[in-house]
Design a protein around this motif. Structure first.
Motif, PDB file in Angstrom:
ATOM      1  N   PRO A 123       3.761  13.236  -4.248  1.00  0.00           N
ATOM      2  CA  PRO A 123       4.835  12.651  -3.436  1.00  0.00           C
ATOM      3  C   PRO A 123       4.328  11.484  -2.590  1.00  0.00           C
ATOM      4  CG  PRO A 123       4.158  14.754  -2.521  1.00  0.00           C
ATOM      5  CD  PRO A 123       3.411  14.578  -3.816  1.00  0.00           C
ATOM      6  N   MET A 124       5.242  10.580  -2.276  1.00  0.00           N
ATOM      7  CA  MET A 124       4.918   9.420  -1.461  1.00  0.00           C
ATOM      8  C   MET A 124       4.792   9.847  -0.006  1.00  0.00           C
ATOM      9  SD  MET A 124       7.027   5.815  -1.273  1.00  0.00           S
ATOM     10  CE  MET A 124       8.591   6.609  -1.022  1.00  0.00           C
ATOM     11  N   GLY A 125       3.708   9.392   0.641  1.00  0.00           N
ATOM     12  CA  GLY A 125       3.528   9.681   2.052  1.00  0.00           C
ATOM     13  C   GLY A 125       3.978   8.532   2.927  1.00  0.00           C
ATOM     14  N   GLU A 126       3.337   7.400   2.777  1.00  0.00           N
ATOM     15  CA  GLU A 126       3.653   6.234   3.600  1.00  0.00           C
ATOM     16  C   GLU A 126       3.588   4.976   2.747  1.00  0.00           C
ATOM     17  OE1 GLU A 126       2.431   4.278   7.874  1.00  0.00           O
ATOM     18  OE2 GLU A 126       0.903   5.400   6.801  1.00  0.00           O
ATOM     19  N   ARG A 144       0.853  -1.193   0.000  1.00  0.00           N
ATOM     20  CA  ARG A 144       0.000   0.000   0.000  1.00  0.00           C
ATOM     21  C   ARG A 144       0.884   1.237   0.000  1.00  0.00           C
ATOM     22  NH1 ARG A 144      -4.096  -1.143   4.886  1.00  0.00           N
ATOM     23  NH2 ARG A 144      -2.409   0.007   5.854  1.00  0.00           N
ATOM     24  N   ILE A 145       0.563   2.172  -0.879  1.00  0.00           N
ATOM     25  CA  ILE A 145       1.292   3.435  -0.947  1.00  0.00           C
ATOM     26  C   ILE A 145       0.287   4.567  -0.791  1.00  0.00           C
ATOM     27  CG2 ILE A 145       2.871   4.875  -2.279  1.00  0.00           C
ATOM     28  CD1 ILE A 145       3.535   2.373  -3.948  1.00  0.00           C
ATOM     29  N   ASP A 146       0.541   5.433   0.182  1.00  0.00           N
ATOM     30  CA  ASP A 146      -0.278   6.630   0.374  1.00  0.00           C
ATOM     31  C   ASP A 146       0.450   7.802  -0.271  1.00  0.00           C
ATOM     32  OD1 ASP A 146      -2.128   5.176   1.820  1.00  0.00           O
ATOM     33  OD2 ASP A 146      -1.270   5.711   3.760  1.00  0.00           O
ATOM     34  N   PHE A 147      -0.254   8.522  -1.136  1.00  0.00           N
ATOM     35  CA  PHE A 147       0.303   9.687  -1.809  1.00  0.00           C
ATOM     36  C   PHE A 147      -0.312  10.951  -1.222  1.00  0.00           C
ATOM     37  CE2 PHE A 147       0.505   6.268  -4.951  1.00  0.00           C
ATOM     38  CZ  PHE A 147       1.836   6.336  -5.317  1.00  0.00           C
ATOM     39  N   PHE A 183      -4.601  12.371   1.642  1.00  0.00           N
ATOM     40  CA  PHE A 183      -3.867  11.261   1.036  1.00  0.00           C
ATOM     41  C   PHE A 183      -4.767  10.467   0.103  1.00  0.00           C
ATOM     42  CE2 PHE A 183      -1.710  12.107   5.007  1.00  0.00           C
ATOM     43  CZ  PHE A 183      -0.377  12.086   4.639  1.00  0.00           C
ATOM     44  N   LYS A 184      -4.163   9.895  -0.912  1.00  0.00           N
ATOM     45  CA  LYS A 184      -4.845   8.952  -1.794  1.00  0.00           C
ATOM     46  C   LYS A 184      -4.056   7.659  -1.728  1.00  0.00           C
ATOM     47  CE  LYS A 184      -6.953   8.378  -6.196  1.00  0.00           C
ATOM     48  NZ  LYS A 184      -7.998   9.118  -6.828  1.00  0.00           N
ATOM     49  N   ARG A 185      -4.738   6.549  -1.486  1.00  0.00           N
ATOM     50  CA  ARG A 185      -4.070   5.260  -1.303  1.00  0.00           C
ATOM     51  C   ARG A 185      -4.196   4.405  -2.551  1.00  0.00           C
ATOM     52  NH1 ARG A 185      -5.305   2.304   4.068  1.00  0.00           N
ATOM     53  NH2 ARG A 185      -3.656   3.712   4.684  1.00  0.00           N
ATOM     54  N   ARG A 186      -3.072   3.818  -2.933  1.00  0.00           N
ATOM     55  CA  ARG A 186      -3.028   2.821  -4.005  1.00  0.00           C
ATOM     56  C   ARG A 186      -2.602   1.504  -3.391  1.00  0.00           C
ATOM     57  NH1 ARG A 186      -5.958   4.916  -7.883  1.00  0.00           N
ATOM     58  NH2 ARG A 186      -5.058   6.781  -8.786  1.00  0.00           N
ATOM     59  N   SER A 188      11.876  -0.117  -2.768  1.00  0.00           N
ATOM     60  CA  SER A 188      12.385   0.280  -4.089  1.00  0.00           C
ATOM     61  C   SER A 188      11.264   0.294  -5.120  1.00  0.00           C
ATOM     62  CB  SER A 188      13.494  -0.662  -4.544  1.00  0.00           C
ATOM     63  OG  SER A 188      14.620  -0.536  -3.733  1.00  0.00           O
ATOM     64  N   THR A 189      10.385  -0.690  -5.033  1.00  0.00           N
ATOM     65  CA  THR A 189       9.229  -0.743  -5.927  1.00  0.00           C
ATOM     66  C   THR A 189       8.323   0.458  -5.700  1.00  0.00           C
ATOM     67  OG1 THR A 189       9.317  -3.154  -5.973  1.00  0.00           O
ATOM     68  CG2 THR A 189       7.228  -2.124  -6.601  1.00  0.00           C
ATOM     69  N   ALA A 190       8.081   0.796  -4.445  1.00  0.00           N
ATOM     70  CA  ALA A 190       7.245   1.956  -4.120  1.00  0.00           C
ATOM     71  C   ALA A 190       7.871   3.242  -4.663  1.00  0.00           C
ATOM     72  CB  ALA A 190       7.041   2.046  -2.618  1.00  0.00           C
TER      73      ALA A 190
END
Length: 72
Positions: free
Chosen positions: A58-61, A12-15, A27-30, A46-48
């Motif tokens: 930008p990447m948040g979490e 999970r990546i939060d932007f 934030f928007k989560r993918r 690294s993938t994130a």
């Protein structure tokens, strides 16, 4: 004694997409499923970073969610 067997992993990546009316970050989560359970933390991060490089935000979490099957 119970054993746990890895079943699946999710990335999970939060932007950070901006600010709301009160000035708090929005934030928007993918979510990316079917991640190899053998993947290391460094590989996932690294993938994130690679995914973030093609996004407009930008990447948040970054979070890894693992699911296990428990056998007694």
């Amino acid at each position: 004694m119970a054993k746990q067997i890895p079943v699946s992993s999710t990335l999970r990546i939060d932007f950070e997409t901006g600010l709301n009316d009160k000035g708090a970050l929005v934030f928007k989560r993918r979510t990316f499923s079917n991640i190899k359970v053998e993947a290391t933390a460094d590989q996932l991060f690294s993938t994130a970073e690679a995914i973030t490089s093609v996004q407009g935000y930008p990447m948040g979490e970054v979070t890894r969610v693992d699911m296990y099957s428990l056998i007694g």
